[in-house]
Scaffold this motif. Structure first.
Motif, PDB file in Angstrom:
ATOM      1  N   ARG A  85      16.262   9.004  -0.920  1.00 10.53           N
ATOM      2  CA  ARG A  85      16.286  10.396  -0.468  1.00 10.53           C
ATOM      3  C   ARG A  85      16.976  11.241  -1.538  1.00 10.53           C
ATOM      4  NH1 ARG A  85      15.423  12.934   4.372  1.00 10.53           N
ATOM      5  NH2 ARG A  85      15.206  11.055   5.600  1.00 10.53           N
ATOM      6  N   MET A  92      -2.793   8.577   8.290  1.00 11.32           N
ATOM      7  CA  MET A  92      -1.872   7.783   7.461  1.00 11.32           C
ATOM      8  C   MET A  92      -1.816   6.338   7.969  1.00 11.32           C
ATOM      9  SD  MET A  92       1.890   8.665   6.110  1.00 11.32           S
ATOM     10  CE  MET A  92       3.058   7.349   5.769  1.00 11.32           C
ATOM     11  N   LYS A 143      15.917  17.449   1.540  1.00 14.11           N
ATOM     12  CA  LYS A 143      15.322  16.589   0.509  1.00 14.11           C
ATOM     13  C   LYS A 143      14.666  17.432  -0.585  1.00 14.11           C
ATOM     14  CE  LYS A 143      10.635  15.858   2.021  1.00 14.11           C
ATOM     15  NZ  LYS A 143       9.464  15.089   2.216  1.00 14.11           N
ATOM     16  N   HIS A 191      -5.632  14.324   3.204  1.00 16.66           N
ATOM     17  CA  HIS A 191      -4.437  14.933   3.807  1.00 16.66           C
ATOM     18  C   HIS A 191      -4.233  16.356   3.303  1.00 16.66           C
ATOM     19  CE1 HIS A 191      -2.193  11.177   5.248  1.00 16.66           C
ATOM     20  NE2 HIS A 191      -3.401  10.811   4.920  1.00 16.66           N
ATOM     21  N   GLN A 246       7.832  15.461  10.611  1.00 15.06           N
ATOM     22  CA  GLN A 246       7.082  16.167   9.564  1.00 15.06           C
ATOM     23  C   GLN A 246       6.150  17.220  10.169  1.00 15.06           C
ATOM     24  OE1 GLN A 246       6.135  13.856   6.112  1.00 15.06           O
ATOM     25  NE2 GLN A 246       4.259  14.978   5.777  1.00 15.06           N
ATOM     26  N   ASN A 274       9.838  12.086  -5.775  1.00 15.22           N
ATOM     27  CA  ASN A 274       8.676  11.185  -5.687  1.00 15.22           C
ATOM     28  C   ASN A 274       8.838  10.021  -6.654  1.00 15.22           C
ATOM     29  OD1 ASN A 274       6.519  14.059  -5.645  1.00 15.22           O
ATOM     30  ND2 ASN A 274       7.063  12.823  -3.881  1.00 15.22           N
ATOM     31  N   LEU A 281       0.863  -1.184   0.000  1.00 12.55           N
ATOM     32  CA  LEU A 281       0.000   0.000   0.000  1.00 12.55           C
ATOM     33  C   LEU A 281       0.888   1.219   0.000  1.00 12.55           C
ATOM     34  CD1 LEU A 281      -1.131   2.384   2.051  1.00 12.55           C
ATOM     35  CD2 LEU A 281      -2.847   1.402   0.549  1.00 12.55           C
ATOM     36  N   SER A 282       0.593   2.173  -0.864  1.00 12.04           N
ATOM     37  CA  SER A 282       1.283   3.448  -0.755  1.00 12.04           C
ATOM     38  C   SER A 282       0.387   4.563  -1.289  1.00 12.04           C
ATOM     39  CB  SER A 282       2.634   3.420  -1.471  1.00 12.04           C
ATOM     40  OG  SER A 282       3.509   4.302  -0.793  1.00 12.04           O
ATOM     41  N   ASP A 334      -4.804   4.708   6.623  1.00 13.31           N
ATOM     42  CA  ASP A 334      -4.606   4.414   5.192  1.00 13.31           C
ATOM     43  C   ASP A 334      -3.945   3.042   5.021  1.00 13.31           C
ATOM     44  OD1 ASP A 334      -5.427   7.029   4.653  1.00 13.31           O
ATOM     45  OD2 ASP A 334      -3.383   7.792   4.416  1.00 13.31           O
ATOM     46  N   GLY A 350      17.876   6.085  -4.360  1.00 16.97           N
ATOM     47  CA  GLY A 350      16.791   7.031  -4.652  1.00 16.97           C
ATOM     48  C   GLY A 350      15.862   7.270  -3.477  1.00 16.97           C
ATOM     49  N   TYR A 356       0.065   9.111  -2.126  1.00 20.10           N
ATOM     50  CA  TYR A 356       0.803  10.307  -2.559  1.00 20.10           C
ATOM     51  C   TYR A 356      -0.048  11.535  -2.320  1.00 20.10           C
ATOM     52  CZ  TYR A 356       1.821   6.238  -5.409  1.00 20.10           C
ATOM     53  OH  TYR A 356       2.047   4.952  -5.820  1.00 20.10           O
ATOM     54  N   GLN A 357       0.594  12.640  -2.011  1.00 18.32           N
ATOM     55  CA  GLN A 357      -0.135  13.903  -1.966  1.00 18.32           C
ATOM     56  C   GLN A 357      -0.536  14.269  -3.391  1.00 18.32           C
ATOM     57  OE1 GLN A 357       1.599  17.082   0.449  1.00 18.32           O
ATOM     58  NE2 GLN A 357       3.061  15.570   1.191  1.00 18.32           N
TER      59      GLN A 357
HETATM   60  P1  TYM Z   1       4.497  12.514  -0.445  1.00 23.55           P
HETATM   61  O1  TYM Z   1       3.370  12.864  -1.344  1.00 23.55           O
HETATM   62  O2  TYM Z   1       5.263  13.613   0.192  1.00 23.55           O
HETATM   63  O3  TYM Z   1       5.530  11.623  -1.236  1.00 23.55           O
HETATM   64  C1  TYM Z   1       5.118  10.507  -2.025  1.00 23.55           C
HETATM   65  C2  TYM Z   1       6.249   9.474  -2.008  1.00 23.55           C
HETATM   66  O4  TYM Z   1       7.455  10.059  -2.514  1.00 23.55           O
HETATM   67  C3  TYM Z   1       8.513   9.865  -1.583  1.00 23.55           C
HETATM   68  N1  TYM Z   1       9.410  11.045  -1.654  1.00 23.55           N
HETATM   69  C4  TYM Z   1      10.725  10.994  -1.873  1.00 23.55           C
HETATM   70  N2  TYM Z   1      11.547   9.955  -2.073  1.00 23.55           N
HETATM   71  C5  TYM Z   1      12.861  10.233  -2.291  1.00 23.55           C
HETATM   72  N3  TYM Z   1      13.363  11.489  -2.320  1.00 23.55           N
HETATM   73  C6  TYM Z   1      12.574  12.562  -2.121  1.00 23.55           C
HETATM   74  N4  TYM Z   1      13.099  13.788  -2.170  1.00 23.55           N
HETATM   75  C7  TYM Z   1      11.194  12.345  -1.881  1.00 23.55           C
HETATM   76  N5  TYM Z   1      10.128  13.164  -1.661  1.00 23.55           N
HETATM   77  C8  TYM Z   1       9.048  12.355  -1.515  1.00 23.55           C
HETATM   78  C9  TYM Z   1       7.819   9.767  -0.229  1.00 23.55           C
HETATM   79  O5  TYM Z   1       8.619   9.101   0.720  1.00 23.55           O
HETATM   80  C10 TYM Z   1       6.572   8.993  -0.582  1.00 23.55           C
HETATM   81  O6  TYM Z   1       6.831   7.606  -0.614  1.00 23.55           O
HETATM   82  N6  TYM Z   1       2.377  11.128   3.869  1.00 23.55           N
HETATM   83  C11 TYM Z   1       2.686  10.703   2.519  1.00 23.55           C
HETATM   84  C12 TYM Z   1       1.476  10.261   1.722  1.00 23.55           C
HETATM   85  C13 TYM Z   1       0.714   9.165   2.371  1.00 23.55           C
HETATM   86  C14 TYM Z   1       1.119   7.809   2.490  1.00 23.55           C
HETATM   87  C15 TYM Z   1       0.032   7.149   3.153  1.00 23.55           C
HETATM   88  C16 TYM Z   1       2.277   7.114   2.115  1.00 23.55           C
HETATM   89  C17 TYM Z   1      -0.537   9.286   2.910  1.00 23.55           C
HETATM   90  N7  TYM Z   1      -0.942   8.047   3.392  1.00 23.55           N
HETATM   91  C18 TYM Z   1       0.099   5.779   3.424  1.00 23.55           C
HETATM   92  C19 TYM Z   1       2.330   5.756   2.390  1.00 23.55           C
HETATM   93  C20 TYM Z   1       1.264   5.085   3.055  1.00 23.55           C
HETATM   94  C21 TYM Z   1       3.322  11.873   1.784  1.00 23.55           C
HETATM   95  O7  TYM Z   1       3.143  13.006   2.157  1.00 23.55           O
HETATM   96  O8  TYM Z   1       4.001  11.489   0.666  1.00 23.55           O
END
Ligand code: TYM
Length: 334
Positions: A188, A135, A198, A48, A112, A23, A10-11, A138, A186, A13-14
């Protein structure tokens, strides 16, 4: 074994309307690859979104565009459920329940929350604070075995694990305790302007962030301006965060190892390396951008996709929520 149930991931995204290269490399590209070996459930976290102020028309537009991007990047609806969070009301319902099984102290430690409350000092609302419970809902609603995310989300997945274990311990096993799945490369992707931070869409300095919607000129310009160091050797080493970040990106996109990259650019300076990274990224994004443009011209298709996917997600979520309500002692309607 053939008949064994596939593990579920499960994953979410905003839904900001576009995605960053972070992302894509840290999460979505891996989510696409997982589709053959796992049962995948992915969603747009539009509930969210209102932890910060949203313009209604923009939110609608961005949600639709984000859905189109995910399809363009390779989420395949033949294999995967891709839905919009607000279409499945069980998320809000379980989030309330989990609020009551999560401690104030646990939420106070979330990095966060600390970051976002600095960024939005005029609107530190309760939703921003309890967002990790939503979350956790979710994740736990879908009995996910794995949660593939970038490194920045690890703390949230750990909270979901703690809450699941707590609930299971108080009642009886109810939730699968999920494992975070963080990619080796990848996980970070850093800002091109400040490689200690980041890469993020909310960065004030957009020169540090590559967007999936950036055109080739913008991508080339941002990479050429990327902060590096006064050395000129392309080598992965401590103290060379800017170059390390560019090498990570290049490695993710081309599949080359760090040693191969060092050899490829031996005797060449950053002046040759930076445009090479940019070209590789431009090539990687080109087909995604073309497919995105095509999908955005077919809104009826997009609407049909999320309308068909919501009930599939809701069926899974409803089953879990029923179990939870019964264990707590709520009277269920027959
Ligand atoms: P979000 O929308 O900020 O990011 C989506 C996914 O992208 C990854 N990510 C990154 N990975 C590597 N380098 C970066 N600079 C970078 N920026 C973002 C994030 O780790 C993520 O996997 N809270 C979450 C959304 C969410 C969620 C969930 C995720 C809501 N419910 C349940 C997993 C399970 C978020 O704000 O992701």
């Amino acid at each position: 074994m053939e008949n064994e149930r596939k593990k579920r991931v499960l994953s979410m995204y905003q839904c900001t309307g576009t995605f960053t290269l972070g992302n894509y490399l840290g999460a979505i590209r891996n989510h696409v690859r997982l589709q053959d070996d796992y049962e995948c459930v992915y969603a747009l976290a539009d509930l969210h979104a209102i932890t910060v102020r949203q313009d209604p028309a923009e939110l609608r537009k961005n949600t639709l565009a984000s859905y189109a991007y995910l399809l363009a990047m390779g989420i395949d609806l033949e294999k995967t459920i891709l839905f919009i969070q607000s279409h499945v009301p069980e998320h809000s319902q379980l989030a309330w329940v989990l609020n009551c099984y999560t401690q104030f102290g646990e939420l106070s430690r979330m990095t966060q929350f600390k970051d976002k409350s600095q960024q939005h000092a005029d609107n530190i609302n309760a939703g921003l604070f309890t967002y990790p419970c939503l979350m956790a809902a979710d994740i736990l609603l879908y009995q996910a075995d794995f949660v593939p995310v970038g490194a920045d989300q690890k703390q949230h997945v750990e909270l979901a694990r703690d809450v699941a274990e707590r609930f299971n311990g108080l009642y009886s096993p109810t939730f699968t305790v999920p494992e975070p799945m963080i990619p080796k490369h990848g996980a970070r992707v850093m800002s091109l302007q400040d490689p200690t931070k980041k890469m993020s869409k909310s960065d004030e300095n957009m020169n540090g962030t590559i967007l999936m919607s950036d055109d080739p000129d913008a991508i080339m310009r941002k990479f050429k301006r990327a902060k590096t160091d006064s050395d000129s050797v392309v080598r992965y080493a401590e103290g060379k965060e800017g170059i390390n970040n560019l090498m990570e990106i290049y490695s993710c996109v081309t599949g080359k190892t760090m040693e191969e990259i060092e050899r490829e650019f031996e005797g060449k300076g950053y002046g040759e390396f930076k445009p090479a990274v940019a070209e590789a990224v431009i090539d990687e994004l080109r087909p995604v951008q073309a497919e995105f443009a095509r999908l955005m011209n077919d809104k009826a298709y997009l609407e049909q996709c999320f309308a068909e996917n919501a009930p599939k997600a809701q069926y899974l979520a409803w089953k879990t929520l029923q179990k939870v309500m019964k264990k707590i002692g709520y009277i269920l309607l027959k």
